[in-house]
Structure formats: structure tokens, C-alpha cells
Scaffold this motif. Structure first.
Motif, mmCIF file in Angstrom:
data_model
loop_
_atom_site.group_PDB
_atom_site.id
_atom_site.type_symbol
_atom_site.label_atom_id
_atom_site.label_comp_id
_atom_site.label_asym_id
_atom_site.label_seq_id
_atom_site.Cartn_x
_atom_site.Cartn_y
_atom_site.Cartn_z
ATOM 1 N N GLN A 32 -0.280 93.336 81.315
ATOM 2 C CA GLN A 32 0.076 91.809 81.846
ATOM 3 C C GLN A 32 -1.269 91.272 80.989
ATOM 4 O O GLN A 32 -0.666 89.823 80.696
ATOM 5 C CB GLN A 32 -0.752 91.624 83.526
ATOM 6 N N SER A 33 -1.805 91.800 80.233
ATOM 7 C CA SER A 33 -2.778 90.735 79.161
ATOM 8 C C SER A 33 -1.966 90.857 78.446
ATOM 9 O O SER A 33 -1.815 89.271 77.896
ATOM 10 C CB SER A 33 -3.666 91.708 78.744
ATOM 11 N N GLU A 34 -1.276 91.539 77.448
ATOM 12 C CA GLU A 34 0.237 91.333 76.736
ATOM 13 C C GLU A 34 1.170 90.064 76.816
ATOM 14 O O GLU A 34 1.206 89.140 75.923
ATOM 15 C CB GLU A 34 0.221 91.990 76.122
ATOM 16 N N VAL A 35 1.491 89.956 78.027
ATOM 17 C CA VAL A 35 1.789 89.254 78.978
ATOM 18 C C VAL A 35 1.812 87.760 78.435
ATOM 19 O O VAL A 35 2.644 86.449 78.129
ATOM 20 C CB VAL A 35 2.671 88.977 80.144
ATOM 21 N N ARG A 36 0.604 87.401 79.509
ATOM 22 C CA ARG A 36 -0.314 86.634 78.878
ATOM 23 C C ARG A 36 -0.746 85.462 77.502
ATOM 24 O O ARG A 36 -0.464 84.822 77.678
ATOM 25 C CB ARG A 36 -1.710 86.434 79.998
ATOM 26 N N ASN A 59 5.576 97.161 69.373
ATOM 27 C CA ASN A 59 4.985 96.481 70.710
ATOM 28 C C ASN A 59 5.949 96.991 71.852
ATOM 29 O O ASN A 59 6.283 97.978 72.320
ATOM 30 C CB ASN A 59 4.702 94.829 70.923
ATOM 31 N N GLU A 60 4.839 96.242 72.951
ATOM 32 C CA GLU A 60 5.598 97.110 74.541
ATOM 33 C C GLU A 60 5.867 95.760 75.154
ATOM 34 O O GLU A 60 6.735 95.788 76.359
ATOM 35 C CB GLU A 60 4.006 97.465 75.405
ATOM 36 N N LEU A 61 6.409 94.932 74.712
ATOM 37 C CA LEU A 61 6.607 92.923 75.550
ATOM 38 C C LEU A 61 8.474 93.507 75.065
ATOM 39 O O LEU A 61 8.986 93.665 73.694
ATOM 40 C CB LEU A 61 5.574 91.606 75.037
ATOM 41 N N VAL A 62 8.830 93.293 76.605
ATOM 42 C CA VAL A 62 10.506 93.418 76.175
ATOM 43 C C VAL A 62 11.040 92.639 76.174
ATOM 44 O O VAL A 62 12.429 92.241 75.154
ATOM 45 C CB VAL A 62 11.256 93.798 77.279
ATOM 46 N N ILE A 106 9.432 100.433 72.411
ATOM 47 C CA ILE A 106 10.311 101.707 73.513
ATOM 48 C C ILE A 106 9.610 101.678 74.912
ATOM 49 O O ILE A 106 8.626 101.359 75.416
ATOM 50 C CB ILE A 106 9.467 103.399 72.643
ATOM 51 N N LYS A 107 10.547 101.608 75.590
ATOM 52 C CA LYS A 107 10.948 101.260 76.987
ATOM 53 C C LYS A 107 11.123 102.894 77.599
ATOM 54 O O LYS A 107 12.887 102.600 77.639
ATOM 55 C CB LYS A 107 11.108 99.884 77.304
ATOM 56 N N TYR A 108 10.432 102.929 78.774
ATOM 57 C CA TYR A 108 11.301 103.567 79.561
ATOM 58 C C TYR A 108 11.643 103.139 80.974
ATOM 59 O O TYR A 108 11.270 102.187 81.744
ATOM 60 C CB TYR A 108 10.039 105.010 79.895
ATOM 61 N N VAL A 109 13.226 103.633 81.029
ATOM 62 C CA VAL A 109 13.649 103.282 82.136
ATOM 63 C C VAL A 109 13.898 104.164 83.658
ATOM 64 O O VAL A 109 14.132 105.451 83.329
ATOM 65 C CB VAL A 109 15.009 102.420 82.275
ATOM 66 N N PRO A 110 14.298 103.449 85.022
ATOM 67 C CA PRO A 110 13.872 104.587 85.702
ATOM 68 C C PRO A 110 15.364 105.629 85.952
ATOM 69 O O PRO A 110 15.553 105.425 87.107
ATOM 70 C CB PRO A 110 13.202 103.442 87.287
#
Length: 798
Positions: free
Chosen positions: A532-536, A564-567, A593-597
Motif C-alpha cells: 500500500q505504501s508503494e502504491v501511494r 518491483n511488486e506494482l502491477v 512477479i505476481k501470484y494469482v489465486p
């Protein structure tokens, strides 16, 4: 174009007009006013013609995953012989622990209730029989197994299944494009859809329910991990205890020492890798005669199902087998064998009541004692092995969903992606198993601890499957509520019995579960705050446009891969690199690199490419999507090569799409002009006839080879191979590749803001910081070459 926005155009394939997902596109179905309005917008230069469809994907960049091309529907259409073969394999892998329960059930039950008559024996036997028939057979084999996630079972599989139908993940990185993954398939609506939608909206709207559901899942997973400690200790000690009375001088200390030796050997090889009595009236008589002692003995009866380590492991191992194979194995082999084993022990006890302490081995004929002892010991080791593997699998899934610190994972098989080994967890389990065996010294005390973990996992699975029934299966409300009412009531009765054993060892699994729950929730909480901090704090696109294509610095040949973790959006760490470096690479790729359900993302659907900023910036985003069962194998050389190849493919398709868009625009203008002169009357009303968006050239394409390019537009449309800007970009990319790759990483420090609550400061500044310092950092986790790494420090105030 706003970052993250989906911009699509119609692709004409063959002789028909189609959307890119393959569905037919009929221009006659579009209202005239919409087409005219869209054409006017294009002529005024406001936007490109936008039509909703699935986004294009460049999905060839699959270095880090094993071959999962056969994952989808790999259990469908199995022959009867293949199904029977799978059913045979489940006997050791799935039912290993469930099959070893006769070693210790009756001995534990009658350690609390002395045998006074045959009614006591028949009452305990009836309890065991009905418990096995109701919970493992009726609940797990015929109901819970059907609540699988594309063939995967387990607590996290249920959670990911729920996350697909309701956006309840606390990590806000879900994208609409994730729903286009083939394994992300959703159930069609049913008459109960309105109720399911209400449940979905309630879960998504209330953050407290999201947190509660996550805590429930983490608690169930923590108890399964705790069972990974208790199962080996319980199974091995039960088998070894048979030597007492057979070998002179083989006392309790000898049992403990030999059990420890076997446990050390079992964990040491993990790195090498790895199938009348039924009358319920007797239950009433049993409780009537023994009252409080019978209630205490109920805690021993729960060991006959060993759900957490047996039936729950059966559910978790579903991905390696099929539902039908597990059902056949349990219904026709495991269940009858367990019935015969317990009936035989009960018959022996009715004649020799004093043999309750060693009933399993005393009931074996003298000539068969040693073969049975060897088989029982091997069965105990197999049961322990399956539970250890299930523990590794649970922790890996937890890591994939952001609920466990990053640890080193070793893949022990080149063929089977599910066979993994986590060194630090393995040695932790071994040490704690040894401490449990040495401290308790008897299976009776360990059994008191064993039961609480089992019942806890049962209750968690009941709650999750009930939610699946209401939200996903959308079955009748009455039938859905019968599941928790029937099975939940039985499990609560057992829970009330095992909770009386807290002082006698029941505190141990609660302590283990609490520790793991704190670790998992702390990691998830800190990770969500960091994201959330990265998004802000992400960099605005306007700022980059103001800097220009040079980014306010010098662009030197080379490719910079910024993890990074931002999509979507530009991470703030990129600004730190611009400030701290005298130059920046000519080509920048933001890798997420993102994990999806979903269990596994198919190989051809794994990667998404997107351009960031105008063309002359040479900046791109690559989103690598993985499922929670995917295995990432790192090879940075192959990764770099495939990244460039995929990026080239992306540039070519992008250029082709631009040509297609321009051709569509010209065709659309032609359609509008021709349509003004093509009026006809239907039912007395004047309407406009819109011709199909293809000409005679399209009708002739069927005669051409499918591998040759087909001209679908006028010759004035420039082929993407002749686009000079494309050739320039490709040459610049090759020059950058020849100059080498640099991995741009951040060394982040997460701190709570000064105005935060004391508890938040304690969790973030100390507990979460401790976990971050002691887990695998990004470079080690991705096996990156140290000579090609550049780091910059970042402090995230959360």
C-alpha cells in the motif's frame, strides 16, 4: 493512455471478423449511433477506437516454471486401469497416516476407561466405526474432495478458490486480465445467484470479514504444520513400542532412544525427495456406564480418523491424484480394512481385557510378530513422510500467497513439480519432534496433544467448504446449512472432549499453531502495508513526461530489469535510481512477479507485456504470473534471452496492431459512407444496413496457407515489417542486449509512521523487521548474478 488501461482493437482472422478471444464479431449487431460517434471521435483525434475484448499477451517468457502444459484437465478421461493404478498409489501417499491409526487408538481409549465388560469394548468399537464412516468417508471422500481448486485440495486451495469468486485478498494487486487465465474458470450462474452475490458483496465490502477469513485459513494451516511435528512422533513411537515385552530390558527409555534414531534418519533423507459391533446403542451404554471417563476416552477415539494428518492430507494431496481414484481406494480398500482391524482388536479385547495397553501387537499371532512390526514401522515412516511433505507444500503455498517469509525451496524431482524440500523447516521439524518424543516419553501423552490439532483443522475445513457451497456451488440453502449442522456438531463434540486434555499435553499444538499463526499474520500484515505504501508513493506519469525521453540523465546502452511488486504505475524506487546513478540504461523493464489465486498458470499464459510512456522512452512492464503450485526454477541466462525474444515479439505485434487499427479506421469510414446510401425498410420503419467488415479478399483467404500473411486492408496500409520505427526499436533493443543486463533491486526498510499506535509500531518495527532481515532476500530468492546487481536503499513509512 492511462497506466493499466485496457486498449484493444478488432483483429480479423481468416475470412471472419472475430474478437481476439475467438468469438464471432458481427458488425450488424452494433448500433449505428455508436459506430458513428466512435468514428467522429477518431477523426477529432480524441481516442482510438476501443472495443472491449481480452488483452493481448506475450506469453512465451517461461524460464522459471517447469513444464505444466499437461496440467489442465490432466485427470479427465482417465481409463479404468489408470484410475485403479492411481487408487493403488493413494494407499501409501494419501492414506498412510489414516492406516496407522489402529496402532494407538484402542490403547489410548482404554488408558482412560478400564474394561469392565464387553459393553465397554463394543461401545468404543461403535464410536470408532461411526466416526470413520461419518467424517473421513461421508465428509471428506464424498463432499470435501469435490470442493477442489482445479484438482488441488487443501486449506489454501479452498481460500484461493474463494478469492477468485470474491475479491477478498488483502493484497490489492488483482487485475481484470487475471480472469482470462484458462485455469481461472468460474461457475455459471444458478437460481441461487442472488444469494451468492449478496455474500460476495458482503465479503468484499467489510475488511473485518476479509481479515477474519484469512485468520481462519492461517489458523488451519498452522495446525497442519503443527501436525507435521506430532505425526512423526506419534506414528514412530507407536510402532517402536511394540518391542516392549518382546526384547528383555527394552523399556520406555529404549523406545524413546530408538524413536529418536528413526526420526533423525527420516528427516535426514528428506533432501533426496519421495502412495455387531455397529449397533449405536452400545455408544449409549458406553457413556452410561463410564460417564466422565467415557467423555475423556472420546478424545482417544478421534485418533481413529486422524483427519488433520490423514483425511486433511488426503485433501491436500488431491493434486497428485483424481477424486475418483481416492474415492475408490477409501471405499473399497481403506475403509473395509480399518473395519476389520478394529473389529479384530475388539474381539481380542473382549477375551483378553488386560491387553489394552499393547492391543495391536498382542493381537498379532506370535509367528507373525516380527513381520508385522517391520510393516508397522515402515507404515509409520510412510505416514510421517506424507505429513512432512504436506507441511512443505502448505508452507510453499503460504509463501506464494504472501503469508510466510521467503525461504529456500529445493526441488527434489525434475519430473514432478510438487516434490519439494525446505531445509530450514525440515530441521525445525526434526528438532521439535525429538523434543516432543524425549519430553513426553509415551504415546498416550502425545495423543492428548494430537487430537486438538486434528479437530481444529476439521472445523476450519467445515467452515470453508460451507462458504464454497453458498458462494460458488450456489446450492439450496437448506442443503448448504445441513453440512455444518451435521458435521460441525460432531466436530464440536470432539473438540469439547479434547480440550479437557490441555493440561495433559493439549497445550502443545495450540502453542505451535499460535507461533506459526503469529509469524504468518505478521508477514502478511507487513507485506500488505508495504504494498500500500508503494502504491501511494509511485511516480506520476506526468513527472516522467516532463523529464523527457532522457529521464533527466544520460541513457547508456544496456537493459535494466527493475524488480518491483506494482502491477501498474512507476515504483518510487525508480526515482531513487535516477537520483543515485550518473546514467540509466537505454531500455528499462519493470518486472513484477505476481501470484494469482489459481494452482498453476499455464505456460503460454504466464507473461504480460505493456509499454510504459511513449516509444522513445524504451520502457516496458513485464508481469510474470504464477499459481500457488507453480515451481520457479531460476536460470538468469535463459531468462534474459527469452525476455528479449518476447519483447521483440511484443514490439512486432504492437506494430501489427497499430496497422490493423489504422486499417479498421479506414474500413470504418468506408462503412459509414456506404451505409448512408443503404437504407431499407423493416416493418415500415427505416433502418440502416451495415455491411460486414470484410471484402472479397477475405473470402479468398481460405485458399491460402495459414502460415502466409494475408492482406486484409488496402495496400496503403503499411505492413508492420516495413515500419521504420519498429526496425529502429528492434535494433536499439539488440544493441542494449549486447551491452548486458543489470538487475535493479531495492533494499527496503519498512517502518511504522510516528503517529501509529504502539502495537503497530511493535509489530512493524520489530517483529516484521526481524522476519525481513532473516528471510531470503530478493537476489538470493531469484538466484541473480551478484556482479550484475545494483541496489538502492528505500524506507517505506507505513
Amino acid at each position: 493512455m492511462e497506466e493499466g488501461e485496457i486498449e484493444e482493437s478488432v483483429r480479423l482472422l481468416g475470412s471472419e471478423s472475430r474478437w481476439v478471444d475467438g468469438s464471432e464479431f458481427d458488425s450488424e449487431s452494433l448500433p449505428w449511433s455508436l459506430l458513428e460517434e466512435e468514428a467522429n471521435r477518431e477523426r477529432h483525434g480524441h481516442i482510438r477506437r476501443r472495443l472491449l475484448r481480452k488483452p493481448d499477451r506475450i506469453d512465451s517468457l517461461d524460464v522459471e516454471a517447469t513444464d505444466v502444459s499437461n496440467f489442465r484437465d490432466h485427470h479427465k478421461d482417465l481409463s479404468i486401469w489408470r484410475t485403479l493404478a492411481l487408487a493403488f498409489q493413494t494407499l501409501g501417499v494419501v492414506y498412510g497416516d489414516l492406516g496407522t491409526s489402529p496402532l494407538y487408538v484402542f490403547s489410548d481409549v482404554f488408558s482412560k476407561v478400564p474394561i469392565k465388560s464387553d459393553v465397554d469394548v463394543l461401545g468404543a468399537l461403535s464410536l470408532v466405526m461411526y466416526t470413520i464412516a461419518l467424517l473421513p468417508l461421508a465428509k471428506y471422500v464424498f463432499i470435501v474432495l469435490k470442493a477442489n481448486d482445479n484438482g488441488e485440495g487443501g486449506t489454501f486451495a479452498l481460500y484461493s478458490l474463494i478469492c477468485r469468486y470474491a475479491n477478498i485478498s488483502l493484497l490489492p494487486n488483482r487485475q481484470q486480465t487475471d480472469e482470462h487465465i484458462s485455469s481461472f474458470k468460474l461457475k455459471l450462474p444458478t437460481p441461487e445467484l442472488e444469494r451468492a452475490l449478496n455474500i460476495k458483496e458482503g465479503l468484499e465490502r467489510r475488511s473485518s470479514l476479509k481479515t477474519l477469513l484469512l485468520l481462519l485459513v492461517l489458523m488451519g494451516t498452522s495446525m497442519i504444520i503443527g501436525d507435521g511435528i506430532l505425526t512423526p512422533a506419534m506414528s514412530v513411537m507407536s510402532s517402536v513400542s511394540g518391542l516392549q515385552g518382546q526384547i528383555p530390558g527394552f523399556d520406555t527409555n529404549a523406545v524413546v532412544i530408538l524413536s529418536i534414531v528413526i526420526l533423525v534418519g527420516l528427516f535426514s533423507i528428506q533432501r533426496f525427495g519421495t502412495s455387531k459391533a455397529f449397533n449405536p446403542a452400545y455408544i449409549y451404554y458406553f457413556f452410561k456406564r463410564n460417564t466422565a471417563e467415557a467423555w475423556s476416552a472420546l478424545g482417544g477415539c478421534v485418533l481413529c480418523i486422524t483427519v488433520a494428518a490423514g483425511a486433511e492430507a488426503m485433501f491436500a494431496d488431491l493434486g497428485h491424484f483424481s477424486v475418483l481414484s481416492i474415492q475408490i481406494a477409501f471405499s473399497f480398500v481403506v475403509f473395509p480394512c480399518l473395519m476389520l482391524a478394529y473389529m479384530g482388536q475388539a474381539a481380542y479385547l473382549m477375551r483378553y481385557p488386560s491387553s489394552a495397553e499393547r492391543i495391536f501387537y498382542d493381537s498379532v499371532p506370535d509367528g507373525l510378530f516380527w513381520p508385522v512390526l517391520v510393516i508397522a514401522t515402515l507404515a509409520a515412516m510412510i505416514a510421517s513422510q506424507s505429513m512432512i511433505s504436506a507441511t512443505f507444500s502448505c508452507i510453499k503455498q503460504s509463501m506464494a500467497l504472501g503469508c510466510f517469509p521467503r525461504l529456500k525451496i529445493v526441488h527434489t524431482s525434475r519430473r514432478l513439480m510438487g516434490q519439494i524440500y525446505i531445509p530450514i523447516i525440515n530441521w525445525f521439524l526434526m528438532i521439535t519432534c525429538i523434543l516432543v518424543v524425549a519430553t513426553f516419553g509415551s504415546t498416550t501423552d502425545i495423543a492428548n496433544a494430537y487430537g486438538i490439532a486434528e479437530v481444529g483443522v476439521m472445523i476450519v475445513s467445515t467452515a470453508l467448504v460451507t462458504l464454497v457451497m453458498l458462494l460458488i456451488w450456489q446450492i439450496n440453502l437448506f442443503l448448504a446449512l445441513c453440512f455444518p449442522l451435521v458435521f460441525g456438531m460432531v466436530e464440536l463434540i470432539y473438540l469439547s472432549a479434547v480440550l479437557t486434555k490441555i493440561r495433559e499435553g493439549g497445550w502443545l499444538p495450540l502453542a505451535f499453531a499460535s507461533c506459526f499463526l503469529c509469524v504468518m499474520h505478521t508477514w502478511n500484515y507487513g507485506s500488505v502495508l508495504k504494498y500500500q505504501s508503494e502504491v501511494r508513493e509511485k511516480i506520476s506519469m506526468d513527472f516522467l513526461l516532463e523529464l523527457g525521453s532522457t529521464l533527466g540523465t544520460v541513457r547508456v546502452p544496456g537493459i535494466g530489469l527493475l524488480y518491483n511488486e506494482l502491477v501498474q504505475g512507476i515504483p518510487s524506487v525508480f526515482g531513487q535510481f535516477l537520483l543515485g546513478l550518473p546514467a540509466i540504461h537505454s531500455t528499462i523493464v519493470f518486472v513484477c512477479i505476481k501470484y494469482v489465486p489459481v494452482p498453476v498458470v499455464p505456460q503460454e499464459e504466464r507473461f504480460l507485456f505493456r509499454r510504459v510512456c511513449p516509444k522513445d522512452y524504451h520502457m516496458f512492464r513485464c508481469i510474470a504470473r504464477y499459481g500457488y503450485k507453480d515451481v520457479r526454477k531460476e536460470d538468469h541466462h535463459a531468462f534474459e534471452q527469452l525476455l528479449v525474444e518476447s519483447l521483440e515479439k511484443f514490439l512486432r505485434i504492437e506494430s501489427q496492431e497499430l496497422a490493423l487499427e489504422n486499417g479498421i479506421d479506414e474500413e470504418l469510414d468506408s462503412v459509414l459512407l456506404r451505409s448512408r446510401d443503404s437504407e431499407f425498410s423493416v416493418n415500415g420503419a427505416e433502418e440502416l444496413q451495415i455491411p460486414l467488415m470484410h471484402d472479397q479478399r477475405m473470402e479468398d483467404t481460405d485458399t491460402l496457407s495459414s502460415e502466409e500473411p494475408v492482406s486484409l486492408f488496402p495496400s496503403s496500409v503499411m505492413s508492420f515489417n516495413e515500419d521504420p520505427s519498429l526496425e529502429y526499436e528492434l535494433s536499439a533493443l539488440r544493441e542494449a542486449m549486447n551491452s548486458g543486463f543489470t538487475y535493479l533491486l531495492s533494499h527496503g526498510d519498512v517502518r511504522a509512521r510516528k503517529d501509529s499506535w504502539f502495537l503497530k509500531k511493535l509489530i512493524v518495527n520489530y517483529f516484521y523487521a526481524f522476519l525481513r532481515r532473516n528471510c531470503r532476500v530478493g537476489a538470493a530468492n531469484m538466484s541473480l548474478p551478484h556482479m550484475n546487481i545494483m541496489r538502492v536503499g528505500m524506507t517505506y513509512m507505513v
